[in-house]
Design a protein around this motif. Structure first.
Motif, short mmCIF file in Angstrom:
data_model
loop_
_atom_site.label_atom_id
_atom_site.label_comp_id
_atom_site.label_asym_id
_atom_site.label_seq_id
_atom_site.Cartn_x
_atom_site.Cartn_y
_atom_site.Cartn_z
N ASP A 30 81.96 -53.64 -94.11
CA ASP A 30 80.92 -53.73 -95.14
C ASP A 30 80.93 -52.53 -96.08
OD1 ASP A 30 79.91 -56.18 -94.21
OD2 ASP A 30 78.71 -55.14 -92.67
N GLY A 31 81.80 -51.56 -95.82
CA GLY A 31 81.89 -50.37 -96.66
C GLY A 31 80.99 -49.23 -96.22
N ASN A 32 80.34 -49.37 -95.07
CA ASN A 32 79.48 -48.31 -94.54
C ASN A 32 80.32 -47.32 -93.74
OD1 ASN A 32 77.14 -49.69 -95.49
ND2 ASN A 32 77.29 -51.03 -93.71
N GLU A 33 80.12 -46.04 -94.01
CA GLU A 33 80.88 -45.02 -93.28
C GLU A 33 80.43 -44.98 -91.83
OE1 GLU A 33 81.38 -40.24 -93.42
OE2 GLU A 33 81.71 -41.29 -95.31
N ILE A 34 81.41 -45.11 -90.90
CA ILE A 34 81.09 -45.06 -89.47
C ILE A 34 81.49 -43.72 -88.86
CG2 ILE A 34 81.20 -47.55 -89.14
CD1 ILE A 34 83.97 -47.17 -87.87
N GLY A 35 82.29 -42.96 -89.58
CA GLY A 35 82.69 -41.65 -89.06
C GLY A 35 83.66 -40.95 -89.98
N LYS A 36 84.00 -39.74 -89.58
CA LYS A 36 84.89 -38.91 -90.37
C LYS A 36 85.84 -38.18 -89.43
CE LYS A 36 83.03 -35.16 -92.26
NZ LYS A 36 82.36 -34.24 -93.20
N ILE A 37 87.12 -38.14 -89.83
CA ILE A 37 88.15 -37.42 -89.07
C ILE A 37 88.71 -36.34 -89.99
CG2 ILE A 37 90.40 -37.59 -87.95
CD1 ILE A 37 89.66 -40.54 -87.33
N VAL A 38 88.74 -35.11 -89.50
CA VAL A 38 89.24 -33.98 -90.30
C VAL A 38 90.40 -33.33 -89.56
CG1 VAL A 38 88.68 -31.78 -91.38
CG2 VAL A 38 86.94 -33.57 -91.26
N LEU A 52 103.86 -25.09 -86.33
CA LEU A 52 105.24 -25.14 -86.80
C LEU A 52 106.22 -25.39 -85.66
CD1 LEU A 52 105.32 -22.26 -89.43
CD2 LEU A 52 105.45 -24.71 -89.88
N ALA A 53 105.91 -24.88 -84.47
CA ALA A 53 106.84 -24.96 -83.36
C ALA A 53 106.61 -26.16 -82.44
CB ALA A 53 106.76 -23.68 -82.55
N SER A 54 105.54 -26.93 -82.69
CA SER A 54 105.23 -28.05 -81.80
C SER A 54 104.57 -29.17 -82.58
CB SER A 54 104.30 -27.57 -80.67
OG SER A 54 103.03 -27.29 -81.19
N ASP A 55 104.18 -30.22 -81.89
CA ASP A 55 103.45 -31.32 -82.50
C ASP A 55 101.94 -31.12 -82.34
OD1 ASP A 55 105.54 -32.74 -83.54
OD2 ASP A 55 105.86 -33.91 -81.73
N SER A 56 101.51 -29.93 -82.05
CA SER A 56 100.11 -29.63 -81.83
C SER A 56 99.36 -29.59 -83.17
CB SER A 56 99.97 -28.27 -81.13
OG SER A 56 98.63 -27.91 -81.04
N ASP A 57 98.25 -30.30 -83.25
CA ASP A 57 97.38 -30.31 -84.42
C ASP A 57 95.94 -30.21 -83.94
OD1 ASP A 57 99.41 -30.81 -86.48
OD2 ASP A 57 99.56 -32.81 -85.59
N VAL A 58 95.05 -29.75 -84.82
CA VAL A 58 93.63 -29.64 -84.49
C VAL A 58 92.86 -30.62 -85.37
CG1 VAL A 58 91.63 -28.13 -84.37
CG2 VAL A 58 93.89 -27.23 -83.81
N PHE A 59 92.14 -31.55 -84.72
CA PHE A 59 91.33 -32.54 -85.42
C PHE A 59 89.87 -32.38 -85.02
CE2 PHE A 59 95.47 -34.56 -85.53
CZ PHE A 59 95.50 -35.14 -86.79
N ALA A 60 88.98 -32.72 -85.92
CA ALA A 60 87.56 -32.85 -85.61
C ALA A 60 87.17 -34.28 -85.94
CB ALA A 60 86.74 -31.87 -86.45
N ILE A 61 86.35 -34.87 -85.11
CA ILE A 61 85.89 -36.24 -85.34
C ILE A 61 84.37 -36.23 -85.31
CG2 ILE A 61 86.09 -36.88 -82.91
CD1 ILE A 61 87.02 -39.67 -83.86
N GLU A 62 83.75 -36.87 -86.29
CA GLU A 62 82.28 -36.89 -86.40
C GLU A 62 81.80 -38.33 -86.48
OE1 GLU A 62 81.01 -34.58 -89.75
OE2 GLU A 62 82.32 -32.91 -89.23
N PHE A 63 80.76 -38.63 -85.70
CA PHE A 63 80.11 -39.94 -85.77
C PHE A 63 78.72 -39.81 -85.17
CE2 PHE A 63 82.90 -39.80 -82.06
CZ PHE A 63 82.02 -40.05 -81.01
#
Length: 131
Positions: A30-38, A52-63
Motif C-alpha cells: 500500500d506504500g506505507n513504510e514498514i521499516g528502514k535498513i541502514v 576491506l578484508a572480509s565480508d563483514s558489514d554493519v547494518f541497523a534495522i528499524e521497525f
C-alpha cells in the motif's frame, strides 16, 4: 499477484559503502513504510580494515515494536537480499592459470541506482597471437 513490499534507496553515489550510510526504506504493497535498513559506514580505521578484508558489514534495522510478525520477517529477508546484492563480493579474486591472468574486484561503485564493479587485472594471453 501484487508485490508484498518494495525497497527504496536514498543513496545516490558511494564506493563500496565506505564513505556514507546507505538507507533503504521498506514499504508494504500500500506504500506505507514498514521499516528502514541502514548499511552503516565504518566509523573507525579498524572497521574500514575489517570491511576491506572480509565480508563483514554493519547494518541497523528499524521497525515498530507492534509490527506484524510476517512484515518483520519480510524486513529481515530484505536485509539479507540488500547485503547480498550490494555489499558482497568485494575482494573477489580470480586466478586463471590456463590464460595466465589474475583479476581482483576492488569494490563496487554505486551511482544513481547502478552498480559498476571496479576491478584490477594483470596478465592474460593475447588471443590474436599465433606464436
Amino acid at each position: 499477484e501484487d508485490p508484498y513490499c518494495t525497497i527504496e534507496s536514498d543513496a545516490t553515489c558511494c564506493i563500496a559503502g565506505m564513505c556514507c550510510d546507505h538507507t533503504f526504506r521498506i514499504k508494504d504493497h500500500d506504500g506505507n513504510e514498514i521499516g528502514k535498513i541502514v548499511k552503516q559506514k565504518p566509523s573507525s580505521f579498524q572497521e574500514v580494515a575489517t570491511e576491506l578484508a572480509s565480508d563483514s558489514d554493519v547494518f541497523a534495522i528499524e521497525f515498530n515494536k507492534d509490527l506484524d510478525v510476517n512484515k518483520k520477517a519480510t524486513l529481515f529477508g530484505a536485509l539479507y537480499l540488500i547485503d547480498y546484492m550490494f555489499f558482497e563480493n568485494e575482494g573477489e579474486a580470480n586466478v586463471d592459470v590456463v590464460n595466465q591472468k589474475v583479476s581482483y574486484k576492488l569494490c563496487d561503485l554505486y551511482c544513481c541506482g547502478c552498480t559498476c564493479p571496479c576491478r584490477i587485472s594483470c596478465g592474460g594471453k593475447d588471443s590474436g597471437d599465433s606464436n
